[in-house]
Design an enzyme around this catalytic site. Structure first.
Site, PDB file in Angstrom:
ATOM      1  N   SER A  54       0.865  -1.196   0.101  1.00  9.07           N
ATOM      2  CA  SER A  54      -0.030   0.141   0.022  1.00  9.07           C
ATOM      3  C   SER A  54       1.009   1.313   0.021  1.00  9.07           C
ATOM      4  CB  SER A  54      -0.857  -0.139   1.314  1.00  9.07           C
ATOM      5  OG  SER A  54      -1.518   1.259   1.364  1.00  9.07           O
ATOM      6  N   HIS A  70      -0.685  -1.186  -4.348  1.00  7.29           N
ATOM      7  CA  HIS A  70      -2.091  -0.865  -3.755  1.00  7.29           C
ATOM      8  C   HIS A  70      -2.354   0.585  -3.288  1.00  7.29           C
ATOM      9  CE1 HIS A  70      -5.246  -2.730  -1.373  1.00  7.29           C
ATOM     10  NE2 HIS A  70      -5.195  -1.764  -0.586  1.00  7.29           N
ATOM     11  N   ASP A 124      -4.866   3.245  -1.860  1.00  5.02           N
ATOM     12  CA  ASP A 124      -6.235   3.327  -0.827  1.00  5.02           C
ATOM     13  C   ASP A 124      -6.983   4.644  -1.179  1.00  5.02           C
ATOM     14  OD1 ASP A 124      -6.192   0.756   0.632  1.00  5.02           O
ATOM     15  OD2 ASP A 124      -4.342   1.787   1.353  1.00  5.02           O
ATOM     16  N   MET A 143      -9.911   7.036   0.068  1.00  4.62           N
ATOM     17  CA  MET A 143     -10.641   7.324   1.255  1.00  4.62           C
ATOM     18  C   MET A 143     -11.372   8.865   1.053  1.00  4.62           C
ATOM     19  SD  MET A 143      -8.341   5.649   4.212  1.00  4.62           S
ATOM     20  CE  MET A 143      -6.955   6.101   3.894  1.00  4.62           C
ATOM     21  N   HIS A 187      -8.291   0.317  -3.907  1.00  2.21           N
ATOM     22  CA  HIS A 187      -8.945  -0.214  -2.864  1.00  2.21           C
ATOM     23  C   HIS A 187      -9.982   1.135  -2.536  1.00  2.21           C
ATOM     24  CE1 HIS A 187      -9.541  -1.381   1.663  1.00  2.21           C
ATOM     25  NE2 HIS A 187     -10.760  -1.345   0.867  1.00  2.21           N
ATOM     26  N   MET A 233     -12.579   3.046  -0.619  1.00  4.33           N
ATOM     27  CA  MET A 233     -13.113   3.179   0.929  1.00  4.33           C
ATOM     28  C   MET A 233     -14.101   4.361   0.648  1.00  4.33           C
ATOM     29  SD  MET A 233     -10.222   1.754   3.430  1.00  4.33           S
ATOM     30  CE  MET A 233      -8.874   2.219   2.285  1.00  4.33           C
ATOM     31  N   MET A 253     -11.152  -7.543   5.486  1.00  4.34           N
ATOM     32  CA  MET A 253     -10.324  -6.557   6.090  1.00  4.34           C
ATOM     33  C   MET A 253      -9.962  -6.861   7.355  1.00  4.34           C
ATOM     34  SD  MET A 253      -9.845  -3.717   4.417  1.00  4.34           S
ATOM     35  CE  MET A 253      -9.078  -2.673   5.622  1.00  4.34           C
ATOM     36  N   PHE A 303      -7.292   3.713   8.291  1.00  5.88           N
ATOM     37  CA  PHE A 303      -5.999   4.117   8.728  1.00  5.88           C
ATOM     38  C   PHE A 303      -4.933   3.204   8.516  1.00  5.88           C
ATOM     39  CE2 PHE A 303      -8.907   6.997  10.777  1.00  5.88           C
ATOM     40  CZ  PHE A 303      -8.499   8.279  10.945  1.00  5.88           C
ATOM     41  N   ASP A 321      -5.905  -7.170   4.113  1.00  4.18           N
ATOM     42  CA  ASP A 321      -5.400  -5.687   4.222  1.00  4.18           C
ATOM     43  C   ASP A 321      -5.482  -5.184   5.648  1.00  4.18           C
ATOM     44  OD1 ASP A 321      -4.716  -2.976   4.147  1.00  4.18           O
ATOM     45  OD2 ASP A 321      -6.147  -2.683   2.616  1.00  4.18           O
TER      46      ASP A 321
END
Length: 219
Positions: A8, A31, A33, A35, A64, A66, A135, A141, A173
């Site tokens: 990540s 990866h 993330d 958010m 990913h 979120m 998850m 976080f 993850d």
């Protein structure tokens, strides 16, 4: 069962994005993330940063998401060239339709579950996806501790995939490191997201290789 390592970039030096990704060229994916400060209580980055990673053409991107309203936004990540796009089951109104749209855009489909979300209601959806993300921390976080309470859920997921004779991978993850990757691999995971463990190591490249070998030994 093969092993996939997807570090990540949440924990990398984003100001030196290209050089940071070049540290992990032995990984399978980068990866990313995404958010939105709504689905999770944190704000990272969105489509422009994902596109920037793709333009570097160093590693394929495992996105990913979120985010809320995954039905609306997730296909765009496939459209810009992500190799894999993962949406949260909790954020999708029509997950089958969404999975098919992501596939239509040419990307692999991942579906993620928060720690408290049971796999059972989603077993019938497994033929529509390429990867199920369990998850192993509460999303939002980096740097959190691995939740060993998720190991039975990983096993149930792997058992359901095997029972249906599907080629679906199981990603984990959160809190993945040399201390925890073997536990996840033994439970049935085969795709591993590691952030802090890789980018805070003295040598990120060697850390990726160490994690891969530990996972291989326990898959």
């Amino acid at each position: 069962m093969g092993v996939t390592i997807s570090p990540s970039i949440l924990n990398c030096d984003i100001a030196n994005l290209a050089s940071e990704i070049k540290k992990i060229t032995n990984a399978d994916y980068a990866h990313v993330d995404v958010m939105d400060n709504h689905f999770v209580p944190n704000l990272s980055w969105g489509l422009p940063v994902v596109e920037a990673v793709i333009r570097q053409n160093i590693l394929p991107v495992d996105a990913h998401l979120m985010i809320e309203d995954a039905d609306r936004w997730a296909p765009a990540y496939a459209e810009v060239g992500c190799d894999s796009v993962t949406f949260h089951a909790e954020a999708a109104v029509a997950p089958i339709r969404l999975a098919r749209e992501i596939h239509r855009q040419g990307a692999k489909v991942g579906m993620a579950l928060r720690p408290a979300t049971d796999i059972t209601p989603y077993i019938e959806l497994l033929p529509e996806i390429d990867m199920l993300l369990v998850m192993t921390v509460e999303p939002g976080f980096g740097g959190q501790s691995f939740l060993e309470s998720m190991l039975p859920k990983i096993r149930r997921t792997r058992d359901a995939i095997s029972a249906a004779n599907l080629q679906v991978t199981v990603q984990v993850d959160g809190g993945i490191s040399r201390d925890t990757i073997a536990l996840a691999a033994e439970a049935g995971a085969d795709v591993f997201v590691a952030g802090s463990a890789v980018f805070k190591a003295e040598d990120a490249y060697n850390e990726v290789e160490a994690l891969r070998q530990l996972a291989k030994a326990h898959c």
